[in-house]
Enzyme design. Sequence first.
Site, short mmCIF file in Angstrom:
data_model
loop_
_atom_site.label_atom_id
_atom_site.label_comp_id
_atom_site.label_asym_id
_atom_site.label_seq_id
_atom_site.Cartn_x
_atom_site.Cartn_y
_atom_site.Cartn_z
N LYS A 103 0.91 -1.25 -0.08
CA LYS A 103 -0.04 0.01 0.18
C LYS A 103 0.87 1.33 -0.05
O LYS A 103 2.02 0.85 0.38
CB LYS A 103 -1.01 -0.06 1.24
CG LYS A 103 -0.09 -0.07 2.55
CD LYS A 103 -1.06 -0.13 3.76
CE LYS A 103 -0.52 -0.15 5.08
NZ LYS A 103 -1.46 -0.40 6.17
N TYR A 156 16.38 30.36 9.14
CA TYR A 156 15.04 31.00 9.37
C TYR A 156 15.09 31.06 11.06
O TYR A 156 15.28 30.22 11.72
CB TYR A 156 13.91 30.41 8.92
CG TYR A 156 13.81 30.54 7.28
CD1 TYR A 156 13.42 31.78 6.82
CD2 TYR A 156 13.60 29.39 6.63
CE1 TYR A 156 13.20 31.94 5.50
CE2 TYR A 156 13.51 29.54 5.28
CZ TYR A 156 13.34 30.75 4.60
OH TYR A 156 13.08 31.00 3.27
#
Length: 372
Positions: free
Chosen positions: A39, A259
């Site tokens: 899956k 950042y």
Amino acid sequence: MAPAPRTASELVIDLAAVRANWRRLGESAPGAQVAAMVKADAYGLGAIPVVQALADEGCTEFFVAEVSEGIELREALPEVDIFVLAGAQTGTTEELIAHDLAPVLISAEQIERWTLLSGGRPNRLRCSLHLDTGMNRTGLDAVETAALLADTSKLQQLEVVHVMSHLASADDPDTTQNEHQLAAYHRIRAGLPMGVASLANTPGIALGPAYHFDHVRPGIGLYGCDPSPGKRLGLQPVVHLRAPVLQVRTVAAGETIGYRATHTTARERRVATIGVGYGDGFLRAQSGRGRVAFDGHAAPIVGRVSMDLITVDISDLPTDIVVTAGSTAELIGPTITIDDVAAAADTISYEILTSLGRRYRRLITDEPTAAG
């Protein structure tokens, strides 16, 4: 010296290791049929090449999450058995039948729906049954299970391939939940003896023979991750992730990196900027916590992971490792394992694999090693 320069991040998927892991999981569950969970595009690694490799090894059963995944596999592999974990949802039954996909029926309503479609056909429609034994996610609940056990004639029109349940805490051998689920599954199996008995996922295999029954359904173990304590299954790594250094600079003491200036240098440092980020599935949660490696030596990520870039403090690498623009960093491999990455991001290896992005240049190899 650092590895040869690369121009883009590269994700190497080792199908020979996938094959070896499937064989190894079979050795760990002797006598049980070994299916494969593929899956989510084989946990992000590419379902079609993975299934083709495993089919070559002798695997005949594959489980996907939803119908669209099954249709994609069926178009590439007409001969294998494909089971859809979402079951016979409303609006999907025609596609299930048209593409020869067997639903894993998860409710009394789905049993009734599939039975109505099966009635009158020359051959009964195939399916699996999923009965919940304590996970409380999908599967027939306790009331539905009791009703089915009281009247198993509801299954007469169906060819039941598996009677399944799913372990919630198999990666924790000390919890009593495993024993409770095993006992509940035995009670169910006694009343539903058709098909084959299937309970264990990858960590369930590691719990030992009591959990193996006739059939096991490994997923994460195929892809090189061993959630069992002590890595007792002995699996081979499948994924190797490398990314290029774009720039190296000297950062003075007291400067900040990235950042929001979350990292301040205590003294002068050498910092490499590497071309990978959360836009590639390299999770932002690794900011200030994760590591990369150069020639087998780890270096810490400093500052925040951004969309396309990470910054790494290379100051403490051995002096014979020269990192320059164009050098290659190991993000996942023999030094930095998927479990290491998951721990740094405070998550699990499943999420790391399924998050691997599409910007990587993907290289699929299938050359057996001496260990394989």
